[in-house]
Design a protein around this motif. Structure first.
Motif, PDB file in Angstrom:
ATOM      1  N   GLY A  82       0.909  -1.247   0.135  1.00 12.09           N
ATOM      2  CA  GLY A  82       0.021  -0.046  -0.171  1.00 12.09           C
ATOM      3  C   GLY A  82       0.851   1.357  -0.035  1.00 12.09           C
ATOM      4  N   GLN A  83       0.536   2.130  -0.937  1.00 13.91           N
ATOM      5  CA  GLN A  83       1.242   3.448  -0.973  1.00 13.91           C
ATOM      6  C   GLN A  83       0.593   4.525  -0.431  1.00 13.91           C
ATOM      7  OE1 GLN A  83       3.347   3.898  -4.964  1.00 13.91           O
ATOM      8  NE2 GLN A  83       1.701   2.461  -5.515  1.00 13.91           N
ATOM      9  N   SER A  84       1.583   5.496   0.174  1.00 13.08           N
ATOM     10  CA  SER A  84       1.255   6.884   0.607  1.00 13.08           C
ATOM     11  C   SER A  84       2.184   7.850   0.492  1.00 13.08           C
ATOM     12  CB  SER A  84       0.593   6.714   2.184  1.00 13.08           C
ATOM     13  OG  SER A  84       1.741   6.264   2.959  1.00 13.08           O
ATOM     14  N   ALA A  85       1.890   9.117   0.522  1.00 12.36           N
ATOM     15  CA  ALA A  85       2.798  10.048   0.599  1.00 12.36           C
ATOM     16  C   ALA A  85       3.062  10.753   1.984  1.00 12.36           C
ATOM     17  CB  ALA A  85       2.765  11.289  -0.504  1.00 12.36           C
ATOM     18  N   PRO A  86       3.442   9.990   3.092  1.00  8.39           N
ATOM     19  CA  PRO A  86       2.972  10.626   4.364  1.00  8.39           C
ATOM     20  C   PRO A  86       3.554  11.717   4.747  1.00  8.39           C
ATOM     21  CG  PRO A  86       4.450   8.766   4.433  1.00  8.39           C
ATOM     22  CD  PRO A  86       3.871   8.663   3.168  1.00  8.39           C
ATOM     23  N   ILE A  87       2.956  12.776   5.325  1.00  7.09           N
ATOM     24  CA  ILE A  87       3.325  14.190   5.742  1.00  7.09           C
ATOM     25  C   ILE A  87       3.878  14.253   7.106  1.00  7.09           C
ATOM     26  CG2 ILE A  87       1.061  14.836   6.226  1.00  7.09           C
ATOM     27  CD1 ILE A  87       2.024  17.680   5.139  1.00  7.09           C
ATOM     28  N   HIS A  88       4.890  14.839   7.497  1.00  6.05           N
ATOM     29  CA  HIS A  88       5.549  15.138   8.882  1.00  6.05           C
ATOM     30  C   HIS A  88       4.369  15.985   9.617  1.00  6.05           C
ATOM     31  CE1 HIS A  88       8.156  16.129  11.986  1.00  6.05           C
ATOM     32  NE2 HIS A  88       9.225  15.323  11.646  1.00  6.05           N
ATOM     33  N   GLU A  89       4.115  15.718  10.698  1.00  6.27           N
ATOM     34  CA  GLU A  89       3.322  16.548  11.625  1.00  6.27           C
ATOM     35  C   GLU A  89       3.605  18.032  11.543  1.00  6.27           C
ATOM     36  OE1 GLU A  89       5.772  14.575  14.758  1.00  6.27           O
ATOM     37  OE2 GLU A  89       4.560  13.792  12.921  1.00  6.27           O
ATOM     38  N   ASP A  90       5.112  18.214  11.881  1.00  5.32           N
ATOM     39  CA  ASP A  90       5.424  19.431  11.913  1.00  5.32           C
ATOM     40  C   ASP A  90       5.300  20.493  10.698  1.00  5.32           C
ATOM     41  OD1 ASP A  90       6.934  21.634  13.401  1.00  5.32           O
ATOM     42  OD2 ASP A  90       8.512  21.333  11.899  1.00  5.32           O
ATOM     43  N   ASP A  91       5.333  19.736   9.686  1.00  6.91           N
ATOM     44  CA  ASP A  91       5.073  20.365   8.268  1.00  6.91           C
ATOM     45  C   ASP A  91       3.633  20.928   8.106  1.00  6.91           C
ATOM     46  OD1 ASP A  91       7.693  20.085   6.986  1.00  6.91           O
ATOM     47  OD2 ASP A  91       7.257  18.173   6.258  1.00  6.91           O
ATOM     48  N   ILE A  92       2.725  20.138   8.751  1.00  6.70           N
ATOM     49  CA  ILE A  92       1.274  20.437   8.751  1.00  6.70           C
ATOM     50  C   ILE A  92       1.284  21.540   9.845  1.00  6.70           C
ATOM     51  CG2 ILE A  92      -1.004  20.084   9.457  1.00  6.70           C
ATOM     52  CD1 ILE A  92      -0.466  16.960   9.117  1.00  6.70           C
ATOM     53  N   ALA A  93       1.915  21.736  10.910  1.00  8.51           N
ATOM     54  CA  ALA A  93       1.981  22.675  11.949  1.00  8.51           C
ATOM     55  C   ALA A  93       2.849  23.847  11.152  1.00  8.51           C
ATOM     56  CB  ALA A  93       2.797  22.325  13.230  1.00  8.51           C
ATOM     57  N   ALA A  94       3.819  23.638  10.269  1.00  9.03           N
ATOM     58  CA  ALA A  94       4.158  24.881   9.664  1.00  9.03           C
ATOM     59  C   ALA A  94       3.321  25.732   8.849  1.00  9.03           C
ATOM     60  CB  ALA A  94       5.480  24.529   8.988  1.00  9.03           C
ATOM     61  N   VAL A  95       2.397  24.937   8.124  1.00  7.57           N
ATOM     62  CA  VAL A  95       1.538  25.557   7.178  1.00  7.57           C
ATOM     63  C   VAL A  95       0.347  26.167   8.026  1.00  7.57           C
ATOM     64  CG1 VAL A  95      -0.224  25.140   5.643  1.00  7.57           C
ATOM     65  CG2 VAL A  95       1.967  23.842   5.371  1.00  7.57           C
ATOM     66  N   ALA A  96       0.115  25.771   9.192  1.00  9.39           N
ATOM     67  CA  ALA A  96      -0.806  26.371  10.113  1.00  9.39           C
ATOM     68  C   ALA A  96      -0.387  27.483  10.568  1.00  9.39           C
ATOM     69  CB  ALA A  96      -1.388  25.194  11.224  1.00  9.39           C
ATOM     70  N   GLU A  97       0.884  27.395  10.905  1.00 11.56           N
ATOM     71  CA  GLU A  97       1.621  28.611  11.479  1.00 11.56           C
ATOM     72  C   GLU A  97       1.309  29.868  10.590  1.00 11.56           C
ATOM     73  OE1 GLU A  97       5.757  30.109  13.612  1.00 11.56           O
ATOM     74  OE2 GLU A  97       5.748  28.437  12.116  1.00 11.56           O
ATOM     75  N   ARG A  98       1.485  29.504   9.270  1.00 14.94           N
ATOM     76  CA  ARG A  98       1.730  30.540   8.480  1.00 14.94           C
ATOM     77  C   ARG A  98       0.025  31.085   8.014  1.00 14.94           C
ATOM     78  NH1 ARG A  98       5.521  31.590   9.874  1.00 14.94           N
ATOM     79  NH2 ARG A  98       4.615  33.578   9.711  1.00 14.94           N
ATOM     80  N   ALA A  99      -0.786  30.103   7.873  1.00 15.94           N
ATOM     81  CA  ALA A  99      -2.044  30.464   7.758  1.00 15.94           C
ATOM     82  C   ALA A  99      -2.708  31.336   8.893  1.00 15.94           C
ATOM     83  CB  ALA A  99      -2.734  28.960   7.537  1.00 15.94           C
ATOM     84  N   LEU A 100      -2.063  31.035  10.112  1.00 16.92           N
ATOM     85  CA  LEU A 100      -2.749  32.000  11.417  1.00 16.92           C
ATOM     86  C   LEU A 100      -1.910  33.254  11.384  1.00 16.92           C
ATOM     87  CD1 LEU A 100      -2.651  29.071  13.759  1.00 16.92           C
ATOM     88  CD2 LEU A 100      -4.742  30.380  13.253  1.00 16.92           C
ATOM     89  N   LEU A 101      -0.771  33.300  11.019  1.00 22.01           N
ATOM     90  CA  LEU A 101       0.181  34.595  11.075  1.00 22.01           C
ATOM     91  C   LEU A 101       0.221  35.535   9.890  1.00 22.01           C
ATOM     92  CD1 LEU A 101       3.041  33.385  12.997  1.00 22.01           C
ATOM     93  CD2 LEU A 101       0.874  34.307  13.971  1.00 22.01           C
ATOM     94  N   ASP A 102      -0.024  34.993   8.551  1.00 19.53           N
ATOM     95  CA  ASP A 102      -0.048  35.810   7.535  1.00 19.53           C
ATOM     96  C   ASP A 102      -1.385  35.909   6.763  1.00 19.53           C
ATOM     97  OD1 ASP A 102       2.651  35.126   7.814  1.00 19.53           O
ATOM     98  OD2 ASP A 102       2.895  33.745   6.116  1.00 19.53           O
ATOM     99  N   ASP A 103      -1.400  37.037   6.053  1.00 18.73           N
ATOM    100  CA  ASP A 103      -2.721  37.352   5.132  1.00 18.73           C
ATOM    101  C   ASP A 103      -2.528  36.503   4.008  1.00 18.73           C
ATOM    102  OD1 ASP A 103      -3.456  39.431   6.903  1.00 18.73           O
ATOM    103  OD2 ASP A 103      -2.325  40.908   6.156  1.00 18.73           O
ATOM    104  N   GLY A 104      -3.876  36.416   3.609  1.00 25.99           N
ATOM    105  CA  GLY A 104      -3.935  35.682   2.260  1.00 25.99           C
ATOM    106  C   GLY A 104      -4.571  34.286   2.270  1.00 25.99           C
ATOM    107  N   HIS A 105      -4.728  33.734   3.300  1.00 25.69           N
ATOM    108  CA  HIS A 105      -5.128  32.146   3.553  1.00 25.69           C
ATOM    109  C   HIS A 105      -6.634  32.090   3.715  1.00 25.69           C
ATOM    110  CE1 HIS A 105      -0.995  30.798   3.407  1.00 25.69           C
ATOM    111  NE2 HIS A 105      -0.585  31.562   3.968  1.00 25.69           N
TER     112      HIS A 105
END
Length: 277
Positions: free
Chosen positions: A156-179
């Motif tokens: 079975g295949q997947s492209a698993p994502i590191h939880e800190d990469d999700i958190a990094a996107v969340a951080e930018r979405a919370l702190l930056d305009d445009g999301h």
């Protein structure tokens, strides 16, 4: 002030650590503040679904873990808005918009939460990650006790994502305009099989681990201890569909954070202590 639900989970903890390191005021809403063990400077408050308004005082943004409010999510969002929250970043799921069966329990749960957020009147951003690298923790008890991992669908295949990469996107979405109004699809950078994940954990540990495939009929609570029984069959069907099917891979993490998503091998190295006996 940013309020964070699910702050002791994989993504929530990583987000709190990021916000605290950046000197951003953060309030962690958790059901068990005494055991949260969050970074210094974090305001830790007991999550209340009975009297939700006060916990949002002074907060203008909210990171919402989809299961934090359960069937009371709409009321939680109403309280947040009344207290002054203006923008919510929801940790949703890549199953939304994937073409998956809309009756799938995971789809229903996240689609319901997304609609409740839309109906709240708040500005919103949805994060839709596919497979989490942290799902590999399901094999940790076996790896701690031996060199053979029994599991389903070795190929079975997947492209698993590191939880800190999700958190990094969340951080930018919370702190930056445009999301606002964006639904970000998030994946790791490369495809890997289940057997390949186990081998990568072995390399990080300096051991040779073997993946022994078992029938899905043998899968149960010992392999998926945190999966509700009513959801297990739907999950097994999803895993079965991943055999021979290349996973979706996006570059969203790099586009938003300026740093490419980390491969599974890096996640394994970051969590090597979690697999030691």
């Amino acid at each position: 002030m940013i309020a964070v639900t699910g702050p002791t989970g994989n993504v929530g903890r990583a987000l709190v650590e990021r916000l605290a390191a950046a000197g951003q005021p953060v309030r962690a809403l958790t059901r068990d503040p005494e055991r949260a063990r969050l970074p210094a400077g974090t305001e830790t408050v007991r999550l209340s679904l009975d009297e939700p308004a006060a916990q949002f005082d002074g907060a203008t943004k909210l990171f919402l873990y989809v299961q934090a409010g359960g069937d009371r999510t709409a009321a939680l969002l109403d309280a947040a808005r009344a207290a002054g929250v203006r923008h919510v970043v929801l940790l949703s799921s890549g199953i939304i918009g994937s073409g998956a069966d809309e009756t799938h329990p995971i789809h229903v749960m996240h689609a319901t939460a997304e609609q409740q957020v839309r109906d709240s009147g708040l500005e919103w951003t949805f994060l839709r990650p596919n497979a989490f690298a942290a799902n590999a923790f399901q094999w940790a008890p076996q790896i701690r006790s031996g060199d053979t991992v029994r599991g389903i669908f070795a190929d079975g295949q997947s492209a698993p994502i590191h939880e800190d990469d999700i958190a990094a996107v969340a951080e930018r979405a919370l702190l930056d305009d445009g999301h606002e109004g964006a639904a970000h699809r998030l994946t790791g950078p490369e495809a890997i099989t289940n057997a390949g994940q186990v081998a990568a954990i072995g390399r990080a540990l300096g051991r040779e681990l073997r993946f022994t495939e078992i029938s899905p009929d043998e899968a149960g609570p010992e392999l998926f201890p945190h999966v509700p029984p009513g959801m297990l069959q739907a999950l097994l069907d999803t895993f079965a569909a991943s055999v021979g099917t290349p996973p979706e891979i996006t570059g969203t993490v790099g586009e938003i954070t300026g740093r490419p998503a980390r491969p599974f091998a890096v996640w394994a190295e970051d969590h090597v202590d979690d697999f030691k006996g």
